[in-house]
Design a protein around this motif. Structure first.
Motif, PDB file in Angstrom:
ATOM      1  N   TYR A 133       0.845  -1.184   0.000  1.00  0.00           N
ATOM      2  CA  TYR A 133       0.000   0.000   0.000  1.00  0.00           C
ATOM      3  C   TYR A 133       0.882   1.236   0.000  1.00  0.00           C
ATOM      4  CZ  TYR A 133      -3.846   3.102   1.018  1.00  0.00           C
ATOM      5  OH  TYR A 133      -4.765   4.107   0.959  1.00  0.00           O
ATOM      6  N   ARG A 134       0.313   2.375  -0.332  1.00  0.00           N
ATOM      7  CA  ARG A 134       1.081   3.612  -0.411  1.00  0.00           C
ATOM      8  C   ARG A 134       1.635   3.997   0.960  1.00  0.00           C
ATOM      9  NH1 ARG A 134      -3.622   6.894  -2.415  1.00  0.00           N
ATOM     10  NH2 ARG A 134      -2.533   8.501  -1.257  1.00  0.00           N
ATOM     11  N   LYS A 135       2.909   4.378   0.993  1.00  0.00           N
ATOM     12  CA  LYS A 135       3.575   4.699   2.253  1.00  0.00           C
ATOM     13  C   LYS A 135       3.021   5.956   2.897  1.00  0.00           C
ATOM     14  CE  LYS A 135       8.013   2.621   1.154  1.00  0.00           C
ATOM     15  NZ  LYS A 135       9.436   2.841   0.955  1.00  0.00           N
ATOM     16  N   ASP A 136       2.559   6.905   2.100  1.00  0.00           N
ATOM     17  CA  ASP A 136       2.096   8.167   2.661  1.00  0.00           C
ATOM     18  C   ASP A 136       0.747   8.056   3.374  1.00  0.00           C
ATOM     19  OD1 ASP A 136       0.790   7.669   0.296  1.00  0.00           O
ATOM     20  OD2 ASP A 136       0.717   9.755  -0.335  1.00  0.00           O
ATOM     21  N   CYS A 137       0.005   6.983   3.158  1.00  0.00           N
ATOM     22  CA  CYS A 137      -1.312   6.844   3.777  1.00  0.00           C
ATOM     23  C   CYS A 137      -1.378   5.734   4.823  1.00  0.00           C
ATOM     24  CB  CYS A 137      -2.361   6.586   2.707  1.00  0.00           C
ATOM     25  SG  CYS A 137      -2.574   7.955   1.575  1.00  0.00           S
ATOM     26  N   ARG A 138      -0.264   5.102   5.129  1.00  0.00           N
ATOM     27  CA  ARG A 138      -0.281   3.979   6.072  1.00  0.00           C
ATOM     28  C   ARG A 138      -0.723   4.398   7.464  1.00  0.00           C
ATOM     29  NH1 ARG A 138       5.329   0.878   4.473  1.00  0.00           N
ATOM     30  NH2 ARG A 138       4.607   0.163   2.454  1.00  0.00           N
ATOM     31  N   THR A 139      -0.243   5.527   7.935  1.00  0.00           N
ATOM     32  CA  THR A 139      -0.604   5.957   9.291  1.00  0.00           C
ATOM     33  C   THR A 139      -2.073   6.336   9.372  1.00  0.00           C
ATOM     34  OG1 THR A 139       0.125   8.206   8.794  1.00  0.00           O
ATOM     35  CG2 THR A 139       1.709   6.753   9.859  1.00  0.00           C
ATOM     36  N   ALA A 140      -2.632   6.893   8.309  1.00  0.00           N
ATOM     37  CA  ALA A 140      -4.049   7.257   8.314  1.00  0.00           C
ATOM     38  C   ALA A 140      -4.935   6.023   8.420  1.00  0.00           C
ATOM     39  CB  ALA A 140      -4.389   8.050   7.059  1.00  0.00           C
ATOM     40  N   VAL A 141      -4.524   4.926   7.770  1.00  0.00           N
ATOM     41  CA  VAL A 141      -5.288   3.675   7.843  1.00  0.00           C
ATOM     42  C   VAL A 141      -5.287   3.148   9.274  1.00  0.00           C
ATOM     43  CG1 VAL A 141      -5.319   1.272   7.097  1.00  0.00           C
ATOM     44  CG2 VAL A 141      -4.861   3.059   5.451  1.00  0.00           C
ATOM     45  N   LEU A 142      -4.126   3.144   9.905  1.00  0.00           N
ATOM     46  CA  LEU A 142      -4.031   2.636  11.275  1.00  0.00           C
ATOM     47  C   LEU A 142      -4.761   3.538  12.262  1.00  0.00           C
ATOM     48  CD1 LEU A 142      -0.337   1.457  11.206  1.00  0.00           C
ATOM     49  CD2 LEU A 142      -2.384   0.046  11.136  1.00  0.00           C
ATOM     50  N   LYS A 143      -4.731   4.847  12.043  1.00  0.00           N
ATOM     51  CA  LYS A 143      -5.451   5.769  12.928  1.00  0.00           C
ATOM     52  C   LYS A 143      -6.953   5.568  12.844  1.00  0.00           C
ATOM     53  CE  LYS A 143      -2.269   9.636  13.295  1.00  0.00           C
ATOM     54  NZ  LYS A 143      -2.040  11.057  12.978  1.00  0.00           N
ATOM     55  N   LYS A 144      -7.461   5.380  11.637  1.00  0.00           N
ATOM     56  CA  LYS A 144      -8.900   5.180  11.481  1.00  0.00           C
ATOM     57  C   LYS A 144      -9.343   3.858  12.102  1.00  0.00           C
ATOM     58  CE  LYS A 144     -12.747   5.743   8.485  1.00  0.00           C
ATOM     59  NZ  LYS A 144     -13.239   6.308   7.249  1.00  0.00           N
ATOM     60  N   ALA A 145      -8.543   2.820  11.927  1.00  0.00           N
ATOM     61  CA  ALA A 145      -8.881   1.518  12.514  1.00  0.00           C
ATOM     62  C   ALA A 145      -8.858   1.585  14.033  1.00  0.00           C
ATOM     63  CB  ALA A 145      -7.912   0.453  12.019  1.00  0.00           C
ATOM     64  N   SER A 146      -7.863   2.249  14.597  1.00  0.00           N
ATOM     65  CA  SER A 146      -7.806   2.338  16.061  1.00  0.00           C
ATOM     66  C   SER A 146      -8.937   3.208  16.603  1.00  0.00           C
ATOM     67  CB  SER A 146      -6.448   2.878  16.519  1.00  0.00           C
ATOM     68  OG  SER A 146      -6.258   4.186  16.050  1.00  0.00           O
ATOM     69  N   ALA A 147      -9.373   4.220  15.846  1.00  0.00           N
ATOM     70  CA  ALA A 147     -10.510   5.034  16.274  1.00  0.00           C
ATOM     71  C   ALA A 147     -11.796   4.210  16.272  1.00  0.00           C
ATOM     72  CB  ALA A 147     -10.658   6.246  15.364  1.00  0.00           C
ATOM     73  N   ILE A 148     -11.959   3.326  15.292  1.00  0.00           N
ATOM     74  CA  ILE A 148     -13.141   2.458  15.247  1.00  0.00           C
ATOM     75  C   ILE A 148     -13.119   1.481  16.415  1.00  0.00           C
ATOM     76  CG2 ILE A 148     -14.247   0.601  13.942  1.00  0.00           C
ATOM     77  CD1 ILE A 148     -13.486   2.148  11.401  1.00  0.00           C
ATOM     78  N   ILE A 149     -11.965   0.912  16.710  1.00  0.00           N
ATOM     79  CA  ILE A 149     -11.850  -0.017  17.839  1.00  0.00           C
ATOM     80  C   ILE A 149     -12.158   0.707  19.149  1.00  0.00           C
ATOM     81  CG2 ILE A 149     -10.194  -1.370  19.190  1.00  0.00           C
ATOM     82  CD1 ILE A 149      -8.894  -2.137  16.530  1.00  0.00           C
ATOM     83  N   ARG A 150     -11.643   1.926  19.289  1.00  0.00           N
ATOM     84  CA  ARG A 150     -11.874   2.718  20.500  1.00  0.00           C
ATOM     85  C   ARG A 150     -13.357   3.050  20.664  1.00  0.00           C
ATOM     86  NH1 ARG A 150      -9.379   7.453  19.454  1.00  0.00           N
ATOM     87  NH2 ARG A 150      -7.606   6.332  18.649  1.00  0.00           N
TER      88      ARG A 150
END
Length: 138
Positions: A104-121
């Protein structure tokens, strides 16, 4: 297909997903797989070929990863690959990190993980407020 930069120049001011507000410089976006809801080229899901999205699961357990397939480009409904990850917060984020590292694109990796952790939270049950017992008057 034309380049993503050309597509962005054509659709950036005329997209039906733009949401403009008063006194806000950066407009928002209502695209289905959008990671940050900011209307910009970096996170746009319509013009890029390699797109990944995170959605909350319907059963409130984990999240659903949605990826665009590169084979069925002209069939938008069939080009989306969906699978659910639901095996505890730490394990699901580790699985998602491995999926994202794999191409996956390197510039968007952190955004994917942030959104997933926000959903889990957001799925985590909130503890109720503790009330002190009322003393009886004697």
């Amino acid at each position: 297909m034309s380049s993503s930069h050309l597509q962005w120049l054509i659709t950036r001011n005329t997209s039906s997903f733009i949401l403009k507000k008063r006194n806000v410089k950066q407009p928002f976006s209502r695209e289905p797989l959008h990671l940050t809801n900011r209307h910009c080229f970096k996170y746009n899901t319509l013009v890029h070929k390699n797109v990944i999205g995170i959605e909350p699961a319907k059963d409130k357990n984990g999240f659903v990863v949605v990826q665009k397939s590169k084979t069925k480009v002209y069939k938008p409904k069939q080009s989306m690959i969906r699978f659910q990850i639901k095996s505890g917060p730490r394990h699901t984020l580790a699985k998602l990190r491995n999926i994202v590292k794999g191409g996956y694109r390197k510039d968007c990796r952190t955004a994917v993980l942030k959104k997933a952790s926000a959903i889990i939270r957001s799925e985590k049950p909130r503890a109720g407020k503790k009330t002190k017992p009322v003393k009886k008057a004697e």
